[in-house]
Design an enzyme around this catalytic site. Structure first.
Site, PDB file in Angstrom:
ATOM      1  CG  ASP A 100      25.998 -62.298 -39.249  1.00  0.00           C
ATOM      2  OD1 ASP A 100      27.470 -62.658 -40.383  1.00  0.00           O
ATOM      3  OD2 ASP A 100      25.245 -61.131 -39.573  1.00  0.00           O
ATOM      4  CG  ASP A 106      29.075 -57.421 -42.263  1.00  0.00           C
ATOM      5  OD1 ASP A 106      29.083 -55.676 -42.056  1.00  0.00           O
ATOM      6  OD2 ASP A 106      29.746 -57.569 -42.277  1.00  0.00           O
ATOM      7  CG  ASP A 121      21.829 -59.992 -40.733  1.00  0.00           C
ATOM      8  OD1 ASP A 121      22.799 -60.776 -40.552  1.00  0.00           O
ATOM      9  OD2 ASP A 121      21.611 -59.541 -41.312  1.00  0.00           O
TER      10      ASP A 121
END
Length: 233
Positions: A18, A20, A178
């Protein structure tokens, strides 16, 4: 073949990462672009804490939630979208920072011989521009944004399609993210998943998310994945 390039014991041969909240802290970019857009529309500003809790599900979702939070008419979405896109394109990467350990972690994974892809809900053009700006683009064979497929994470489709592009089986492709978006998508796709502790996760504790492990820095992950894979059953 070097020891690092050998299969780590878990059968993992690739990673989907991922962007961001996992590789780059981009809340500063969102803050500047969103508030410039709101100012253009003579609407009240939005605070950074709300942005941090809302990012991760794509730009469309983010803009709709911002308009809702400030009590703006939903009919203003099209103008908000156009303004946001223009402002984000102008400042992309200027107010963001790579998290500590990310570059080193990617280097370690690459040295294992793993194939690497970046998969994000951010529009693809913005993702590629950001990776270029931060000097990370060269790590990835594949970069897919939230506009690449009919559905975004947490739907498994983007992961399955990215595995196809890497020519790897989902069970051998580690998802690194995240948030619950990444974990839910990985579980549904059949990918193992590890999360970082420092990301956004919609304001919820990442420790509550169903995943295979959590790291404080990306460069801790290769050692921990190998260690866990080598434990007796």
């Amino acid at each position: 073949m070097s020891a690092l390039a050998q299969d780590d014991g878990a059968g993992v041969r690739a990673a989907i990462v991922d962007l961001d909240g996992t590789m780059v802290d981009t809340v500063g970019d969102f803050d500047v672009a969103l508030n410039a857009m709101l100012a253009d529309l003579a609407l009240p500003a939005i605070d950074r804490a709300f942005i941090t809790q809302t990012v991760g599900k794509g730009s469309e979702y983010l803009i709709r939630r911002v308009l809702e939070a400030i009590g703006a008419d939903a009919a203003r979405y099209d103008d908000a979208w156009a303004g946001y896109q223009a402002h984000y394109r102008r400042i992309n990467g200027r107010h963001s920072e790579i998290y500590p350990g990310v570059r080193e972690g990617l280097e370690q994974l690459r040295d294992r011989g793993w194939k690497l892809a970046c998969l994000t809900n951010k529009p693809g053009v913005f993702a590629r521009e950001l990776l270029d700006a931060k000097g990370l683009a060269g790590f990835f064979e594949v970069v897919n944004g939230g506009d690449a497929f009919a559905r975004k994470k947490p739907d498994p489709l983007p992961l399955l399609k990215t595995c196809e592009a890497l020519a790897t089986d989902p069970a051998q492709t580690l998802m690194i993210g995240d948030s619950s978006n990444d974990a839910r998508a990985a579980r549904a796709a059949g990918c193992p998943v590890w999360l970082v502790s420092y990301g956004y996760n919609h304001g919820e504790p990442v420790a509550d998310v169903d995943c295979d492990g959590i790291v404080d820095r990306l460069d801790q992950l290769p050692r921990l994945v190998t260690s866990r894979a080598q434990r007796p059953a």
